[in-house]
Write a protein that holds these residues in place. Structure first.
Motif, PDB file in Angstrom:
ATOM      1  N   PRO A  19      47.946  46.363  45.677  1.00 47.23           N
ATOM      2  CA  PRO A  19      47.336  45.196  46.337  1.00 47.23           C
ATOM      3  C   PRO A  19      46.655  44.256  45.342  1.00 47.23           C
ATOM      4  O   PRO A  19      46.095  44.696  44.334  1.00 47.23           O
ATOM      5  N   GLU A  20      46.698  42.962  45.648  1.00 46.94           N
ATOM      6  CA  GLU A  20      46.091  41.969  44.764  1.00 46.94           C
ATOM      7  C   GLU A  20      44.583  42.112  44.693  1.00 46.94           C
ATOM      8  O   GLU A  20      43.968  41.802  43.662  1.00 46.94           O
ATOM      9  N   GLU A  21      43.951  42.576  45.780  1.00 44.14           N
ATOM     10  CA  GLU A  21      42.484  42.620  45.845  1.00 44.14           C
ATOM     11  C   GLU A  21      41.859  43.517  44.780  1.00 44.14           C
ATOM     12  O   GLU A  21      40.698  43.309  44.392  1.00 44.14           O
ATOM     13  N   ILE A  22      42.594  44.514  44.285  1.00 48.95           N
ATOM     14  CA  ILE A  22      41.991  45.478  43.367  1.00 48.95           C
ATOM     15  C   ILE A  22      41.725  44.885  41.992  1.00 48.95           C
ATOM     16  O   ILE A  22      41.045  45.511  41.164  1.00 48.95           O
ATOM     17  N   TYR A  23      42.245  43.698  41.723  1.00 50.19           N
ATOM     18  CA  TYR A  23      42.049  43.064  40.417  1.00 50.19           C
ATOM     19  C   TYR A  23      40.936  42.015  40.449  1.00 50.19           C
ATOM     20  O   TYR A  23      40.946  41.058  39.690  1.00 50.19           O
ATOM     21  N   GLY A  24      39.955  42.199  41.334  1.00 45.80           N
ATOM     22  CA  GLY A  24      38.840  41.260  41.451  1.00 45.80           C
ATOM     23  C   GLY A  24      37.841  41.388  40.305  1.00 45.80           C
ATOM     24  O   GLY A  24      37.979  42.224  39.404  1.00 45.80           O
ATOM     25  N   TRP A  25      36.777  40.604  40.380  1.00 44.38           N
ATOM     26  CA  TRP A  25      35.813  40.499  39.280  1.00 44.38           C
ATOM     27  C   TRP A  25      35.027  41.783  39.048  1.00 44.38           C
ATOM     28  O   TRP A  25      34.574  42.050  37.940  1.00 44.38           O
ATOM     29  N   ARG A  26      34.856  42.612  40.087  1.00 40.14           N
ATOM     30  CA  ARG A  26      34.003  43.791  39.951  1.00 40.14           C
ATOM     31  C   ARG A  26      34.489  44.743  38.861  1.00 40.14           C
ATOM     32  O   ARG A  26      33.699  45.275  38.080  1.00 40.14           O
ATOM     33  N   VAL A  27      35.792  44.974  38.819  1.00 37.18           N
ATOM     34  CA  VAL A  27      36.309  45.956  37.875  1.00 37.18           C
ATOM     35  C   VAL A  27      36.146  45.458  36.440  1.00 37.18           C
ATOM     36  O   VAL A  27      35.889  46.232  35.518  1.00 37.18           O
TER      37      VAL A  27
END
Length: 532
Positions: A19-27
């Protein structure tokens, strides 16, 4: 970071399906927060080399009264006291990281580094205080060098795990670069004792940043899972992945973690230290990974990269650059080259080119660069007071090329590899073993190089030839022993190294015994006959 840009620069199967969401700023924020431990490593490594060349430091701590081998010995002792602490810190950090968690261990490492830095800056001419301060700082640097890649790899999405874990190496190079320019700026603009006190005090800045940033980070979900704190693990994994806990991707990742832990517990039960050591060295797949981690870290130090990091001003002087400021400026440019090339590798190649290819081609490239430098120093050694010759400028370029090649292979890839290949139960112990090995041979190189440059031929040409031969030998090591891990989930490493096959074999043996027991029970019932 936009998913389109990631798909453009990362070429593996995981980036296409996850999923695209897992590459957000948090990581990315989490990785950068922990990787201040790498900047701490770099700053401590880079600062001391420049400080040792400053006249005020030499006069305050008695180096100006020595020449030749005695000077080389004292210089090496000052440098390597840090490595002694790092070795102890890295070796012991595995226990604390497994018992108390990755996050608390990083915060404790920061405290040790800050205390050691304060002692170095406040030593006031007492060489014993410098030794103690560098040892205490080394405990923190060594612990951070072990826990940081472990923490980042356990939180990173599989598609970009190489790049995120490699940020550790980027922060190391950023720390080295900052250290070199701090030394250069101090030499130009500061006078008196402050000329070396300011650089020594600045070593603690990354530790302070790491301590503050880790307040805002969470514990590793994989560590929580090992402690059977599944609700917390699910909650944190959901937060880091920016997906709801019920999302299939989060559920699948938790299932993979659970399956791996069950397989490991089936192999060997409770995780005492003795049991873990037995598991590491008696199971072939685990033993292979431990030895591979040790071998990679030995090879990383045998490239000679830390010989240049610690003694760059002296090495540039041997190549014909005269004056403290000129040597420090050339060293500063060297730091910039390392950081820029490491960033390029992480963006364009870490999860595309792969680990194995990166190690192979850079082995040959680094060896060739070192070979030219050694031949130049042997055939046409620079003379004091004369301009640098054209061949000398090529040698200087080769030093910069060596730095570039190292950042495209043996710099970041070793830390990526040793933090991703172990099983979950052995990951802390395996990374601690690798980090301790790295610091042990870091100490060997730092202790030996001043004497090598003094005794191995004119201007130390033999030292460069030694490192060239080591680099060429590493090509053979990688070709035969290092498999590719690009784009693989952490829980799939057991398949690559054969542990899953061992589990299946045990399961088959258990099922055979169960069927045999069932047949025996049936036979006994037939002999007894029906109840009356």
């Amino acid at each position: 970071m936009g998913i389109r840009f990631l798909q453009f620069i990362v070429h593996n199967d995981a980036i296409k399906s996850d999923p695209e969401e897992i590459y957000g700023w948090r990581v990315y924020a989490l990785a950068c927060s922990a990787c201040f431990g790498g900047m701490l490593f770099g700053m401590d490594s880079g600062i001391i080399g420049g400080v040792l060349t400053l006249t005020q430091f030499k006069e305050t701590y008695g180096l100006s009264k020595l020449t030749g081998v005695p000077l080389a010995d004292l210089t090496a002792n000052i440098v390597t006291t840090l490595q002694c602490g790092c070795f102890v810190g890295a070796l012991s950090a595995g226990f604390f990281a497994d018992k108390y968690g990755r996050r608390l261990s990083l915060m404790a490492a920061a405290v040790f580094a800050i205390v050691g830095t304060i002692m170095q800056a406040a030593a006031s001419g007492e060489i014993a205080v410098i030794y103690v301060g560098r040892f205490i700082a080394g405990l923190g640097v060594g612990a951070a060098s072990m826990v940081t890649p472990l923490y980042v790899s356990e939180n990173a999405p599989r598609a970009i795990r190489g790049a995120l874990t490699g940020i550790y190496q980027l922060f190391i190079t950023a720390g080295i670069m900052l250290a070199f320019w701090i030394n250069y700026g101090s030499a130009l603009h500061i006078s008196g004792p402050a000329i070396y006190i300011v650089p020594l005090a600045m070593q603690g800045l990354p530790a302070l940043c790491m301590f503050v940033c880790m307040f805002f980070c969470h514990e590793s979900p994989r560590w929580l899972a090992r402690k059977d704190r599944w609700d917390e693990a699910s909650s944190i994994l959901s937060l880091v992945r920016a997906l709801p806990p019920t999302h299939p991707y989060v559920a699948e990742e938790l299932t993979e973690i659970q399956e791996q832990l069950e397989h490991e517990r089936r192999l060997i039960g409770n995780a005492t230290f003795k049991v873990l050591m037995k598991e590491m060295w008696t199971i072939p797949g685990n033993r292979k990974r431990a030895l591979l981690s040790i071998g990679l870290m030995i090879c990383q130090q045998m490239t000679g990269t830390n010989a240049i990091n610690y003694y760059a001003p002296q090495i540039f002087k041997n190549l014909g650059l005269n004056g403290t400021e000129a040597g420090l400026f050339a060293t500063g440019i060297y730091g910039v080259v390392k950081m820029v090339m490491c960033a390029c590798f992480l963006v364009f190649a870490a999860d595309s080119l792969g680990r194995r290819r990166s190690l192979l081609w850079t082995s040959i490239a680094m060896g060739s660069a070192m070979l030219y430098v050694g031949i130049f120093v042997r055939v046409a050694p620079p003379k004091a007071g004369t301009p640098v010759s054209p061949a000398g400028y090529v040698a200087l370029v080769c030093i910069y090329l060596f730095a570039s090649f190292f950042q495209w292979g043996w710099g970041p890839v070793c830390w990526i590899y040793v933090s991703e290949i172990p099983t979950a139960r052995l990951r802390g112990l395996n990374v601690a073993l690798a980090a301790a090995t790295q610091w042990l041979f870091n100490l060997v190189i730092a202790r030996a190089v001043p004497n090598m440059l003094t005794t191995m031929g004119k201007a130390g040409y033999g030292a460069f030839l030694f490192f060239a031969c080591a680099c060429y030998s590493m090509f053979i090591f990688v070709w035969f022993l290092v498999p590719e891990t690009k784009g693989m989930a952490l829980e799939r490493m057991d398949d690559l190294f054969g542990v899953t096959e061992l589990v299946k074999k045990l399961e088959d043996e258990e099922s055979v015994h169960e069927r045999k027991d069932e047949k025996d029970i049936s036979a006994q019932q037939l002999e007894i006959g029906p109840a009356k």
